[in-house]
Write a protein that holds these residues in place. Structure first.
Motif, PDB file in Angstrom:
ATOM      1  N   SER A 272       0.816  -1.232   0.000  1.00  0.00           N
ATOM      2  CA  SER A 272       0.000   0.000   0.000  1.00  0.00           C
ATOM      3  C   SER A 272       0.835   1.261   0.000  1.00  0.00           C
ATOM      4  CB  SER A 272      -0.985   0.093   1.174  1.00  0.00           C
ATOM      5  OG  SER A 272      -1.758  -1.052   1.283  1.00  0.00           O
ATOM      6  N   PRO A 274       5.392   2.573  -0.002  1.00  0.00           N
ATOM      7  CA  PRO A 274       6.749   2.030  -0.082  1.00  0.00           C
ATOM      8  C   PRO A 274       7.302   1.640   1.293  1.00  0.00           C
ATOM      9  CG  PRO A 274       6.673   4.339  -0.851  1.00  0.00           C
ATOM     10  CD  PRO A 274       5.287   3.964  -0.440  1.00  0.00           C
ATOM     11  N   GLU A 293       7.395  -7.841   0.179  1.00  0.00           N
ATOM     12  CA  GLU A 293       6.692  -6.634  -0.284  1.00  0.00           C
ATOM     13  C   GLU A 293       6.019  -6.903  -1.615  1.00  0.00           C
ATOM     14  OE1 GLU A 293       8.979  -3.016  -0.589  1.00  0.00           O
ATOM     15  OE2 GLU A 293       7.154  -1.819  -0.862  1.00  0.00           O
ATOM     16  N   ARG A 294       4.781  -6.418  -1.709  1.00  0.00           N
ATOM     17  CA  ARG A 294       4.029  -6.545  -2.966  1.00  0.00           C
ATOM     18  C   ARG A 294       3.447  -5.177  -3.312  1.00  0.00           C
ATOM     19  NH1 ARG A 294      -0.096  -3.926  -1.860  1.00  0.00           N
ATOM     20  NH2 ARG A 294      -1.574  -4.592  -0.342  1.00  0.00           N
ATOM     21  N   GLY A 296       0.279  -2.929  -5.490  1.00  0.00           N
ATOM     22  CA  GLY A 296      -1.008  -2.975  -6.184  1.00  0.00           C
ATOM     23  C   GLY A 296      -1.684  -1.631  -6.165  1.00  0.00           C
ATOM     24  N   MET A 297      -2.893  -1.628  -6.682  1.00  0.00           N
ATOM     25  CA  MET A 297      -3.731  -0.428  -6.687  1.00  0.00           C
ATOM     26  C   MET A 297      -5.183  -0.852  -6.554  1.00  0.00           C
ATOM     27  SD  MET A 297      -2.468   2.109  -9.708  1.00  0.00           S
ATOM     28  CE  MET A 297      -3.605   3.435  -9.312  1.00  0.00           C
ATOM     29  N   THR A 298      -6.017   0.074  -6.151  1.00  0.00           N
ATOM     30  CA  THR A 298      -7.437  -0.222  -6.060  1.00  0.00           C
ATOM     31  C   THR A 298      -7.965  -0.706  -7.419  1.00  0.00           C
ATOM     32  OG1 THR A 298      -7.670   1.437  -4.347  1.00  0.00           O
ATOM     33  CG2 THR A 298      -9.682   0.777  -5.489  1.00  0.00           C
ATOM     34  N   ASP A 377       2.565   5.210 -11.517  1.00  0.00           N
ATOM     35  CA  ASP A 377       3.757   4.907 -10.708  1.00  0.00           C
ATOM     36  C   ASP A 377       4.967   4.769 -11.627  1.00  0.00           C
ATOM     37  OD1 ASP A 377       2.631   4.724  -8.052  1.00  0.00           O
ATOM     38  OD2 ASP A 377       1.565   2.960  -8.780  1.00  0.00           O
ATOM     39  N   LYS A 394       2.082  10.717 -10.613  1.00  0.00           N
ATOM     40  CA  LYS A 394       0.855  11.361 -10.133  1.00  0.00           C
ATOM     41  C   LYS A 394       1.154  12.105  -8.843  1.00  0.00           C
ATOM     42  CE  LYS A 394      -0.173   6.816  -8.270  1.00  0.00           C
ATOM     43  NZ  LYS A 394      -0.931   5.590  -8.438  1.00  0.00           N
ATOM     44  N   ILE A 398       1.013   9.419   0.335  1.00  0.00           N
ATOM     45  CA  ILE A 398       0.501   8.222   1.003  1.00  0.00           C
ATOM     46  C   ILE A 398       0.897   8.289   2.473  1.00  0.00           C
ATOM     47  CG2 ILE A 398       0.348   5.714   1.037  1.00  0.00           C
ATOM     48  CD1 ILE A 398       1.148   5.605  -1.829  1.00  0.00           C
ATOM     49  N   ASN A 403      -4.297   6.971   0.799  1.00  0.00           N
ATOM     50  CA  ASN A 403      -3.953   7.896  -0.275  1.00  0.00           C
ATOM     51  C   ASN A 403      -4.589   9.255  -0.042  1.00  0.00           C
ATOM     52  OD1 ASN A 403      -2.724   5.786  -1.409  1.00  0.00           O
ATOM     53  ND2 ASN A 403      -3.805   5.878  -3.363  1.00  0.00           N
TER      54      ASN A 403
HETATM   55  P1  AMP Z   1      -4.691   3.090  -3.979  1.00  0.00           P
HETATM   56  O1  AMP Z   1      -5.061   4.142  -4.944  1.00  0.00           O
HETATM   57  O2  AMP Z   1      -5.168   3.329  -2.594  1.00  0.00           O
HETATM   58  O3  AMP Z   1      -5.082   1.795  -4.474  1.00  0.00           O
HETATM   59  O4  AMP Z   1      -3.118   3.124  -3.849  1.00  0.00           O
HETATM   60  C1  AMP Z   1      -2.323   2.617  -4.870  1.00  0.00           C
HETATM   61  C2  AMP Z   1      -0.977   3.266  -4.847  1.00  0.00           C
HETATM   62  O5  AMP Z   1      -0.277   2.894  -3.664  1.00  0.00           O
HETATM   63  C3  AMP Z   1      -0.111   2.787  -5.973  1.00  0.00           C
HETATM   64  O6  AMP Z   1      -0.403   3.448  -7.189  1.00  0.00           O
HETATM   65  C4  AMP Z   1       1.270   3.080  -5.441  1.00  0.00           C
HETATM   66  O7  AMP Z   1       1.615   4.441  -5.665  1.00  0.00           O
HETATM   67  C5  AMP Z   1       1.104   2.823  -3.955  1.00  0.00           C
HETATM   68  N1  AMP Z   1       1.635   1.511  -3.545  1.00  0.00           N
HETATM   69  C6  AMP Z   1       0.965   0.365  -3.274  1.00  0.00           C
HETATM   70  N2  AMP Z   1       1.830  -0.622  -2.911  1.00  0.00           N
HETATM   71  C7  AMP Z   1       3.062  -0.066  -2.951  1.00  0.00           C
HETATM   72  C8  AMP Z   1       4.387  -0.538  -2.698  1.00  0.00           C
HETATM   73  N3  AMP Z   1       4.610  -1.782  -2.281  1.00  0.00           N
HETATM   74  N4  AMP Z   1       5.408   0.311  -2.875  1.00  0.00           N
HETATM   75  C9  AMP Z   1       5.211   1.578  -3.278  1.00  0.00           C
HETATM   76  N5  AMP Z   1       3.998   2.090  -3.531  1.00  0.00           N
HETATM   77  C10 AMP Z   1       2.942   1.287  -3.360  1.00  0.00           C
END
Ligand code: AMP
Ligand code: MCA
Length: 495
Positions: A272, A274, A293-294, A296-298, A377, A394, A398, A403
């Motif tokens: 979610s 870094p 560490e993984r 993703g995005m919504t 990203d 963008k 965070i 976000n």
């Molecule tokens: P959201 O819009 O709440 O889904 O947040 C997604 C954003 O969280 C992504 O576009 C990334 O910028 C950030 N994010 C999620 N996981 C990571 C990670 N492991 N490392 C860095 N950024 C992350």
């Protein structure tokens, strides 16, 4: 058939193993959970919800809240969870946009949450709200609504760099394909016990954590919220923890957190936001475990993950999940960059959403016709496909895994008397990763009343979005194109 229900819930109809273990020590078996979900589905059907109708849920983290999610899937409804920190003005927008037939909330919001939307309102509360009471009287079997892989299962609002929040339309297969991939990849089984301390209104806590546990039949220690004390007492009898980086820095700040406390644990997952390489290293030194560490995005669910068995490298987010395509492109023209060069992450696969609710033009801006989604990203991809995120194209802050889009805050600040313009940016924060600062420029001759401004901010924005510091300055730094240079603000005004 009901694509998601048949895979996540139906297999547990006769499973007496423990599923949800709550703070009060009560344990609900998988079988009882499936029965409770059916009762929830009955309530939805009784209220006239047809497949595709939206259910807005802004409710505390309770067993019934998760049962409502399952019941919505079974009844074919579209589940729309909202952050409990959102205040009335924010919720009104979501309700207006999504036009739900039903809103489920905490009792304190019951009288006001629907506004003039005409939606029915029910409550969930630890002591039992109106929805729980209605469900108690329902049969424990429900005739599952027909839903295919491409039907909508959930609508998750995500803020935007331009304007208002957008509802990401998630199908049954978006959720199921990702849950199956992660369960396989992280080797989650019915021998696992997950410490679940995340909120259940976002992808991480609801889909990544709950759906994988359901696929695997893993037990879940269902904490009402994160706190170090409880985590420390649960780790010795658990096998997995999923969290945002703040979870791990807070655990490391406690001397009792050590290898012995983690003796039974087999996996710590972070995402979610870094995870600092230094946290990764300190964690391994203290516990002997390497955090996985993984990323993703919504809109996309999980995109990449470090390997379970291969090398987990600090500061990288690993490889594209099986069946998911990732490419790194030049943000200016969309062309692939050379391996190792920085570009924007684009992603395509069964995990990628169907578009934004009621916003075809926004969808067209971010989801290419060939199915690739532009994440915003910035990253590099190594020769072996390993991805390292290096920044964001963008404008996003965070904080503690939440976000925060500066544009939303700037729009509000710019509307206030005496404010000519503003720039909202993030600075490093030891606990939340980043925290929010607002730089304000007064209108000619005017003086900005910061206290009054704060009152407006407190009225209109959730607490986690509120700037922690306000700076008043004569002008914002701009580049030759006239664009505000937030990197300069960050360097010159780090607090
Ligand atoms: P959201 O819009 O709440 O889904 O947040 C997604 C954003 O969280 C992504 O576009 C990334 O910028 C950030 N994010 C999620 N996981 C990571 C990670 N492991 N490392 C860095 N950024 C992350
Ligand atoms: C709470 N506060 C925050 C945050 N959380 N402020 C900024 N950022 C936050 N994240 C405020 C509170 O309102 C309170 O305000 C003050 O900070 C202190 O609260 P505290 O008790 O310390 O907070 P907490 O209850 O311990 O919460 C911190 C937390 C929580 C545990 C880190 O924010 C959390 O659970 N975050 C997880 C978010 C998450 O699940 N993200 C996933 C999104 P006051 O000043 O009034 O006291 S899904 C996603 O991003 C994608 C898909 C992905 O890849 O996963």
């Amino acid at each position: 058939m009901n694509h998601l229900y048949d895979a996540l819930f139906a297999p547990h109809t006769t499973n007496d193993a423990p599923f949800l273990e709550s703070d009060d020590g009560s344990i609900m078996s998988f079988r009882d959970f499936v029965s409770r979900a059916a009762q929830m589905a009955h309530v939805l059907a009784e209220l006239g919800l047809a497949p595709g109708d939206r259910v807005v849920v802004q409710a505390s983290k309770l067993v019934d809240t998760i049962a409502l999610y399952a019941g919505a899937v079974q009844a074919g409804a579209v589940y729309l969870p909202l952050n409990t920190a959102y205040i009335a003005a924010e919720v009104a927008y979501f309700v207006g946009d999504a036009a739900p037939r039903l809103i489920v909330c905490d009792p304190k919001d019951e009288a006001t949450i629907a506004g003039d939307s005409g939606a029915k309102v029910l409550t969930l509360a630890p002591e039992g709200g109106s929805l729980s009471a209605m469900a108690d009287a329902m049969p424990v079997l429900f005739e599952t609504a027909e839903r295919g892989p491409d039907d909508l299962a959930a609508l998750l609002y995500t803020s935007g760099t331009t304007g208002r929040s957008k509802g990401a339309m998630m199908t049954h297969d978006n959720l199921l394909s990702n849950a199956k991939s992660l369960t396989d990849l992280w080797q989650i089984t019915d021998a696992d016990r997950l410490v679940h301390a995340l909120p259940i209104f976002h992808t991480h806590g609801l889909f990544v954590a709950m759906n994988t546990s359901l696929v695997a039949g893993a037990a879940v220690r269902f904490m009402s919220g994160f706190n170090v004390e409880t985590i420390l007492s649960e780790l010795p009898v658990s096998t997995m923890l999923m969290g945002v980086p703040t979870f791990y820095t807070r655990l490391l700040a406690d001397d009792r957190f050590d290898a012995e406390a983690c003796a039974k644990m087999r996996l710590f997952v972070s995402g979610s936001a870094p995870l600092l390489a230094e946290t990764h290293v300190a964690f391994e030194e203290r516990t002997g475990h390497r955090i996985l560490e993984r990323y993703g995005m919504t809109e996309t669910n999980m995109i990449t993950s470090n390997p379970f068995e291969g090398e987990r490298i600090a500061g990288t987010v690993g490889y594209a999940l099986p069946g998911v395509e990732v490419k790194i492109t030049n943000p200016d023209n969309g062309d692939d960059v050379q391996r190792g060069d920085i570009g924007m992450i684009e992603v395509r696969g069964p995990n990628v959403f169907q578009g934004y609710w009621n916003m075809p033009e926004k969808t067209a801006e971010e989801l290419r016709e060939d199915g690739f989604f532009l994440t915003g990203d910035l990253a590099t991809m190594g020769e072996d496909g390993r991805i390292t995120i290096v920044g964001r194209a963008k404008d996003l802050v965070i904080s503690g895994g939440y976000n925060i889009y500066p544009k939303e805050i700037e729009d509000l600040l710019n509307d206030q008397p005496g404010v000519s313009e503003s720039a909202v940016y993030g600075i490093p924060h030891p606990d939340f990763g980043e925290s929010v600062i607002a730089a304000l420029v007064p209108e000619g001759g005017a003086e900005i009343d910061v206290a009054q401004l704060q009152e407006v901010v407190e009225r209109d924005l959730a607490r986690f979005k509120q700037p922690r510091v306000y700076l008043v300055m004569d002008a914002l730094p701009r580049n030759t194109m006239g664009k505000v240079q937030k990197n300069v603000l960050r360097a010159e005004h780090p607090a």
